[in-house]
Motif scaffolding. Sequence first.
Motif, PDB file in Angstrom:
ATOM      1  N   VAL A  67     -39.649  44.539  -3.630  1.00  0.00           N
ATOM      2  CA  VAL A  67     -39.535  45.937  -4.074  1.00  0.00           C
ATOM      3  C   VAL A  67     -40.264  46.127  -5.404  1.00  0.00           C
ATOM      4  CG1 VAL A  67     -37.897  47.643  -4.961  1.00  0.00           C
ATOM      5  CG2 VAL A  67     -37.438  46.466  -2.792  1.00  0.00           C
ATOM      6  N   GLN A  68     -40.096  45.182  -6.299  1.00  0.00           N
ATOM      7  CA  GLN A  68     -40.757  45.266  -7.601  1.00  0.00           C
ATOM      8  C   GLN A  68     -42.275  45.228  -7.439  1.00  0.00           C
ATOM      9  OE1 GLN A  68     -39.732  42.092 -10.291  1.00  0.00           O
ATOM     10  NE2 GLN A  68     -40.565  43.136 -12.079  1.00  0.00           N
ATOM     11  N   CYS A  69     -42.783  44.324  -6.595  1.00  0.00           N
ATOM     12  CA  CYS A  69     -44.224  44.219  -6.372  1.00  0.00           C
ATOM     13  C   CYS A  69     -44.786  45.453  -5.677  1.00  0.00           C
ATOM     14  CB  CYS A  69     -44.554  42.977  -5.551  1.00  0.00           C
ATOM     15  SG  CYS A  69     -44.444  41.422  -6.453  1.00  0.00           S
ATOM     16  N   TYR A  70     -44.047  45.968  -4.705  1.00  0.00           N
ATOM     17  CA  TYR A  70     -44.533  47.108  -3.929  1.00  0.00           C
ATOM     18  C   TYR A  70     -44.512  48.385  -4.754  1.00  0.00           C
ATOM     19  CZ  TYR A  70     -45.674  49.556   0.391  1.00  0.00           C
ATOM     20  OH  TYR A  70     -46.318  50.274   1.360  1.00  0.00           O
ATOM     21  N   GLY A  71     -43.518  48.481  -5.629  1.00  0.00           N
ATOM     22  CA  GLY A  71     -43.443  49.654  -6.501  1.00  0.00           C
ATOM     23  C   GLY A  71     -42.423  50.681  -6.088  1.00  0.00           C
ATOM     24  N   ARG A  72     -41.756  50.441  -4.961  1.00  0.00           N
ATOM     25  CA  ARG A  72     -40.672  51.346  -4.563  1.00  0.00           C
ATOM     26  C   ARG A  72     -39.789  50.661  -3.525  1.00  0.00           C
ATOM     27  NH1 ARG A  72     -44.934  53.757  -1.354  1.00  0.00           N
ATOM     28  NH2 ARG A  72     -44.280  54.084   0.812  1.00  0.00           N
ATOM     29  N   GLY A  73     -38.618  51.291  -3.255  1.00  0.00           N
ATOM     30  CA  GLY A  73     -37.660  50.736  -2.305  1.00  0.00           C
ATOM     31  C   GLY A  73     -36.332  50.462  -2.974  1.00  0.00           C
ATOM     32  N   GLU A  74     -35.253  50.516  -2.186  1.00  0.00           N
ATOM     33  CA  GLU A  74     -33.922  50.199  -2.697  1.00  0.00           C
ATOM     34  C   GLU A  74     -33.180  49.353  -1.674  1.00  0.00           C
ATOM     35  OE1 GLU A  74     -30.882  53.394  -2.486  1.00  0.00           O
ATOM     36  OE2 GLU A  74     -32.597  54.733  -2.107  1.00  0.00           O
ATOM     37  N   LEU A  75     -32.287  48.505  -2.168  1.00  0.00           N
ATOM     38  CA  LEU A  75     -31.588  47.555  -1.322  1.00  0.00           C
ATOM     39  C   LEU A  75     -30.173  48.007  -1.019  1.00  0.00           C
ATOM     40  CD1 LEU A  75     -32.629  44.182  -3.020  1.00  0.00           C
ATOM     41  CD2 LEU A  75     -33.883  45.560  -1.355  1.00  0.00           C
ATOM     42  N   CYS A  76     -29.700  47.610   0.181  1.00  0.00           N
ATOM     43  CA  CYS A  76     -28.340  47.934   0.610  1.00  0.00           C
ATOM     44  C   CYS A  76     -27.725  46.697   1.257  1.00  0.00           C
ATOM     45  CB  CYS A  76     -28.381  49.095   1.602  1.00  0.00           C
ATOM     46  SG  CYS A  76     -26.789  49.524   2.315  1.00  0.00           S
ATOM     47  N   ASP A  77     -26.548  46.297   0.807  1.00  0.00           N
ATOM     48  CA  ASP A  77     -25.865  45.113   1.322  1.00  0.00           C
ATOM     49  C   ASP A  77     -25.189  45.442   2.648  1.00  0.00           C
ATOM     50  OD1 ASP A  77     -24.270  42.934   1.863  1.00  0.00           O
ATOM     51  OD2 ASP A  77     -23.576  42.685  -0.189  1.00  0.00           O
ATOM     52  N   LEU A  78     -25.644  44.811   3.736  1.00  0.00           N
ATOM     53  CA  LEU A  78     -25.080  45.044   5.080  1.00  0.00           C
ATOM     54  C   LEU A  78     -24.372  43.797   5.613  1.00  0.00           C
ATOM     55  CD1 LEU A  78     -27.961  47.000   6.885  1.00  0.00           C
ATOM     56  CD2 LEU A  78     -25.973  47.933   5.680  1.00  0.00           C
ATOM     57  N   SER A  79     -23.953  42.907   4.739  1.00  0.00           N
ATOM     58  CA  SER A  79     -23.337  41.658   5.187  1.00  0.00           C
ATOM     59  C   SER A  79     -22.081  41.932   6.007  1.00  0.00           C
ATOM     60  CB  SER A  79     -23.002  40.770   3.998  1.00  0.00           C
ATOM     61  OG  SER A  79     -22.252  41.467   3.027  1.00  0.00           O
ATOM     62  N   ASP A  80     -21.921  41.157   7.087  1.00  0.00           N
ATOM     63  CA  ASP A  80     -20.812  41.319   8.024  1.00  0.00           C
ATOM     64  C   ASP A  80     -20.160  39.960   8.245  1.00  0.00           C
ATOM     65  OD1 ASP A  80     -19.081  41.722  10.127  1.00  0.00           O
ATOM     66  OD2 ASP A  80     -20.626  42.347  11.567  1.00  0.00           O
ATOM     67  N   PRO A  81     -18.897  39.801   7.872  1.00  0.00           N
ATOM     68  CA  PRO A  81     -18.245  38.493   8.036  1.00  0.00           C
ATOM     69  C   PRO A  81     -18.114  38.056   9.492  1.00  0.00           C
ATOM     70  CG  PRO A  81     -16.648  40.183   7.420  1.00  0.00           C
ATOM     71  CD  PRO A  81     -17.991  40.804   7.269  1.00  0.00           C
ATOM     72  N   ASN A  82     -18.256  38.990  10.427  1.00  0.00           N
ATOM     73  CA  ASN A  82     -18.139  38.664  11.854  1.00  0.00           C
ATOM     74  C   ASN A  82     -19.499  38.533  12.547  1.00  0.00           C
ATOM     75  OD1 ASN A  82     -15.231  38.807  11.841  1.00  0.00           O
ATOM     76  ND2 ASN A  82     -15.439  41.040  11.730  1.00  0.00           N
ATOM     77  N   ALA A  83     -20.573  38.485  11.772  1.00  0.00           N
ATOM     78  CA  ALA A  83     -21.914  38.415  12.353  1.00  0.00           C
ATOM     79  C   ALA A  83     -22.131  37.061  13.024  1.00  0.00           C
ATOM     80  CB  ALA A  83     -22.960  38.640  11.267  1.00  0.00           C
ATOM     81  N   LEU A  84     -23.129  37.008  13.918  1.00  0.00           N
ATOM     82  CA  LEU A  84     -23.507  35.754  14.569  1.00  0.00           C
ATOM     83  C   LEU A  84     -23.901  34.730  13.516  1.00  0.00           C
ATOM     84  CD1 LEU A  84     -25.694  37.217  17.454  1.00  0.00           C
ATOM     85  CD2 LEU A  84     -23.421  36.211  17.679  1.00  0.00           C
ATOM     86  N   HIS A  85     -23.595  33.474  13.793  1.00  0.00           N
ATOM     87  CA  HIS A  85     -23.836  32.417  12.815  1.00  0.00           C
ATOM     88  C   HIS A  85     -25.319  32.217  12.537  1.00  0.00           C
ATOM     89  CE1 HIS A  85     -24.693  28.271  11.520  1.00  0.00           C
ATOM     90  NE2 HIS A  85     -23.549  28.374  10.852  1.00  0.00           N
ATOM     91  N   GLU A  86     -25.681  32.206  11.253  1.00  0.00           N
ATOM     92  CA  GLU A  86     -26.984  31.784  10.778  1.00  0.00           C
ATOM     93  C   GLU A  86     -26.751  30.893   9.562  1.00  0.00           C
ATOM     94  OE1 GLU A  86     -30.465  34.587  10.895  1.00  0.00           O
ATOM     95  OE2 GLU A  86     -28.874  36.081  10.995  1.00  0.00           O
ATOM     96  N   ALA A  87     -27.582  29.873   9.416  1.00  0.00           N
ATOM     97  CA  ALA A  87     -27.395  28.939   8.309  1.00  0.00           C
ATOM     98  C   ALA A  87     -27.492  29.653   6.970  1.00  0.00           C
ATOM     99  CB  ALA A  87     -28.447  27.832   8.385  1.00  0.00           C
ATOM    100  N   ASN A  88     -26.638  29.268   6.025  1.00  0.00           N
ATOM    101  CA  ASN A  88     -26.686  29.836   4.687  1.00  0.00           C
ATOM    102  C   ASN A  88     -27.559  29.029   3.744  1.00  0.00           C
ATOM    103  OD1 ASN A  88     -24.938  32.161   4.827  1.00  0.00           O
ATOM    104  ND2 ASN A  88     -23.249  30.739   5.163  1.00  0.00           N
ATOM    105  N   LEU A  89     -27.720  27.740   4.017  1.00  0.00           N
ATOM    106  CA  LEU A  89     -28.481  26.878   3.121  1.00  0.00           C
ATOM    107  C   LEU A  89     -29.229  25.838   3.935  1.00  0.00           C
ATOM    108  CD1 LEU A  89     -29.146  25.924   0.221  1.00  0.00           C
ATOM    109  CD2 LEU A  89     -27.093  24.499   0.335  1.00  0.00           C
TER     110      LEU A  89
END
Length: 358
Positions: A283-305
């Motif tokens: 966003v900083q490089c592009y010059g515009r845009g805003e972020l929104c947290d859509l995290s879902d504790p019941n989402a399908l498993h994806e590795a965190n690390l």
Amino acid sequence: MTDIFEGFFAGKRVLVTGHTGFKGSWLSIWLHELGARVTGVSLDPFSERDNYVLSGIGNKIEADLRADIRDGGRMKDIFAEYRPEIVFHLAAQPLVRLSYDIPVETYETNVMGTINVMEAMRVTDSVKVGVMITTDKCYENREQIWGYRENEPMGGYDPYSSSKGAAEIAISSWRRSFFNPAQYDSHGKSIASVRAGNVVGGGDWATDRIIPDCIRAIEEGRAIGIRSPKAVRPWQHVLEPLGGYMLLAMKMWHQPTAFCEGWNFGPRSESITPVWEVAEKLVQCYGRGELCDLSDPNALHEANLLMLDISKAKFRLGWEPRMDIDGCIRLTTDWYRRYRDEDVYELCVEEIGKYVVR
């Protein structure tokens, strides 16, 4: 463009599976610029905005073929006709979340497709080098805080990751059974597998990938939804691992029994960064845009690390990353800011040139 491969690829017959994909299109452009005679084998591109489409690389290479790697007979026919000397196998079903929807097709493509390509290599005497591209997710991920080394167990939680672990086991089996270095004089082939982290760069429009998701949202004037803001990934520009794959192929050609094994091509340790921070940098490089947290504790498993140890590539191949995370995001954003108004092929060549002179 500076040729860091010393003219090695000039005139060589190189077959790239998955050349219409994100990594495959960049690899094909780079090889074409180096004078290779490239044959591309792939399904149709994902969208009309893909790097493959906009760059027009399909019209520049020697052969631009449509075929499914699940069709073993078709693979053998293509190899017999075009007689490649070097093979880069990138074709795959590459998305974790999609693999939950199409697990059987994911396995058919990633495991049997890889076996079909190796069988085509086995019966084609012109092939000398095969570089089989898998993923960092092929490792049995224990969410450990140190990087995985090439001799650690294969595995995977989701269908995509486990299919890539299975592909690695198949590659190892074919190497020992049919391409064994100890019997090199009888078969004349050198086969390696390569694993990279989360690659980013211009021309990727796949779903469920952070950079394309960010760019689509910015272009449509929407907030950027982040599914897994705290997930840590080893981010690298697409040119980083591709340069490693090409260097490995050159080394294998010259010393066929010394490098035919598994290799990690990951970023510098400081580029192992949370998803949210990467989106903020874009966003900083592009010059515009805003972020929104859509995290879902019941989402399908994806590795965190998940991190890779690249010591082996650094010390045995002389390869190491040229960019930090900021340079990676800057070069990626540059493509997306310019692709609508410029010749995309020349844009890609320019970015390759910037990379190789770093």
